[in-house]
Design an enzyme around this catalytic site. Structure first.
Site, PDB file in Angstrom:
ATOM      1  N   LYS A   1      44.193  41.669  40.105  1.00 53.23           N
ATOM      2  CA  LYS A   1      43.436  41.961  41.348  1.00 53.23           C
ATOM      3  C   LYS A   1      44.833  41.922  42.511  1.00 53.23           C
ATOM      4  O   LYS A   1      45.625  41.335  42.260  1.00 53.23           O
ATOM      5  CB  LYS A   1      42.591  40.603  41.834  1.00 53.23           C
ATOM      6  CG  LYS A   1      41.370  40.742  41.031  1.00 53.23           C
ATOM      7  CD  LYS A   1      40.590  39.370  41.285  1.00 53.23           C
ATOM      8  CE  LYS A   1      41.240  38.244  41.010  1.00 53.23           C
ATOM      9  NZ  LYS A   1      40.276  37.029  41.071  1.00 53.23           N
TER      10      LYS A   1
ATOM     11  N   GLY B   1      36.168  31.751  47.595  1.00 51.94           N
ATOM     12  CA  GLY B   1      35.587  31.880  46.531  1.00 51.94           C
ATOM     13  C   GLY B   1      35.524  33.496  46.164  1.00 51.94           C
ATOM     14  O   GLY B   1      34.812  33.956  45.684  1.00 51.94           O
ATOM     15  N   THR B   2      36.615  34.120  46.656  1.00 51.55           N
ATOM     16  CA  THR B   2      36.618  35.581  46.405  1.00 51.55           C
ATOM     17  C   THR B   2      36.588  35.869  44.779  1.00 51.55           C
ATOM     18  O   THR B   2      36.208  36.713  44.284  1.00 51.55           O
ATOM     19  CB  THR B   2      37.800  36.100  46.978  1.00 51.55           C
ATOM     20  OG1 THR B   2      38.888  35.760  46.562  1.00 51.55           O
ATOM     21  CG2 THR B   2      37.516  36.221  48.497  1.00 51.55           C
ATOM     22  N   GLY B   3      37.506  35.110  44.429  1.00 57.53           N
ATOM     23  CA  GLY B   3      37.706  35.511  42.760  1.00 57.53           C
ATOM     24  C   GLY B   3      36.361  35.044  42.044  1.00 57.53           C
ATOM     25  O   GLY B   3      35.953  35.673  41.222  1.00 57.53           O
ATOM     26  N   CYS B   4      35.817  34.041  42.439  1.00 55.05           N
ATOM     27  CA  CYS B   4      34.624  33.394  41.561  1.00 55.05           C
ATOM     28  C   CYS B   4      33.632  34.357  41.976  1.00 55.05           C
ATOM     29  O   CYS B   4      32.650  34.935  40.869  1.00 55.05           O
ATOM     30  CB  CYS B   4      33.767  32.292  42.274  1.00 55.05           C
ATOM     31  SG  CYS B   4      35.229  30.830  42.305  1.00 55.05           S
TER      32      CYS B   4
END
Length: 278
Positions: free
Chosen positions: A176, A209-212
């Site tokens: 990412k 929480g973007t990755g989750c």
């Protein structure tokens, strides 16, 4: 009766709802997939940081996995916080036996830059879990830890994605680009081919929480039968909308807006009705 696509999150909690299994379940729902969760760690945290954590006993994690796979077998699984060697081994054993598509979100580094894993746990992430992954979704810091090299450009991120697949054995890798400058460009290496997914960068501190959320969206799409490239493409759109339409919740690094894409769809629906006079 038509089969309902189901996805399972194996991760830690977030009582304020922005990350971990709470974010995953919201994302599964918004992506039209029935969501389930196995809790690995109970985390006391909010938008300002982590206060305490309690790791679930491994036998209880195994019992949760048994309960799910014996009754409501998912079409895809994603992992988040796997904090100890025993937890990683127990999860890897089950995934290896079930041969279910696996999305690995390697929760290795906190937003502060602090490591969240001991050295032995990091090693097992590379040697046991990563080779089982259909796709792994590290950010810049996590990719650096996994390959043991610094990454300072998109060119190096591209080589990191290749390394994760060809050297460490992941089925595909999405490195990412949120921690680089310019547009947020994610690089996918899958099937000996590179794919680039870019979106304008939103200047906001509401990124908890973007990755989750991104990895959960990919898992939901895989459960629905998407191929890797299409799953990542639609999930990138989902997280971009979630970041660009913040909720303004919390005193610190607030959560992304998990229902932003639904609001966009609803607005388009209303516009069509108005245009057609219905």
């Amino acid at each position: 009766m038509k089969e309902v696509p189901m996805a399972l999150s194996i991760a830690g909690t977030d009582p304020t709802g922005g990350a971990g299994i709470h974010a995953d379940l919201k994302t599964f729902q918004e992506c039209d997939t029935y969501g389930m969760a196995v809790v690995t760690s109970v985390v006391s945290q909010n938008t300002e940081g982590v206060r305490d954590v309690w790791h679930v006993p491994v036998e209880l994690i195994k019992s949760q996995l048994n309960a799910v796979f014996e009754d409501t077998r998912p079409q895809a699984v994603k992992t988040g916080m796997l904090a100890t060697p025993e937890i990683i081994n127990s999860v890897a054993d089950r995934i290896e036996a079930e041969k279910v598509p696996l999305v690995v979100d390697p929760v290795m580094v906190a937003t502060s830059g602090d490591s969240l894993m001991e050295e032995e746990t990091e090693k097992l992430m590379r040697t046991r879990l990563l080779p089982l992954a259909t796709i792994i979704t590290p950010n810049k810091d996590e990719a650096e830890k996994l390959i043991g090299q610094s990454i300072s450009s998109l060119t190096e991120a591209k080589e990191a994605a290749r390394h994760l697949v060809e050297e460490l054995g992941a089925g595909s890798a999405l490195v990412k680009g949120g921690h680089f400058s310019g547009d947020a460009t994610d690089i996918l290496y899958a099937g000996n081919e590179f794919y680039y997914f870019s979106a304008p960068r939103t200047e906001t501190n509401h990124t908890h929480g973007t990755g989750c959320t991104l990895s959960a969206a990919i898992a939901a799409k895989l459960a629905r039968g998407y191929n890797i490239a299409d799953a990542v493409d639609e999930s990138k759109q989902f997280i971009t909308e979630a970041i660009s339409q913040p909720l303004g919740i919390g005193k610190g690094n607030g959560p992304v807006n998990h229902f932003a894409s639904r609001l966009t769809r609803d607005e388009l629906f209303v516009e069509r009705r108005m245009y057609h006079g219905k």
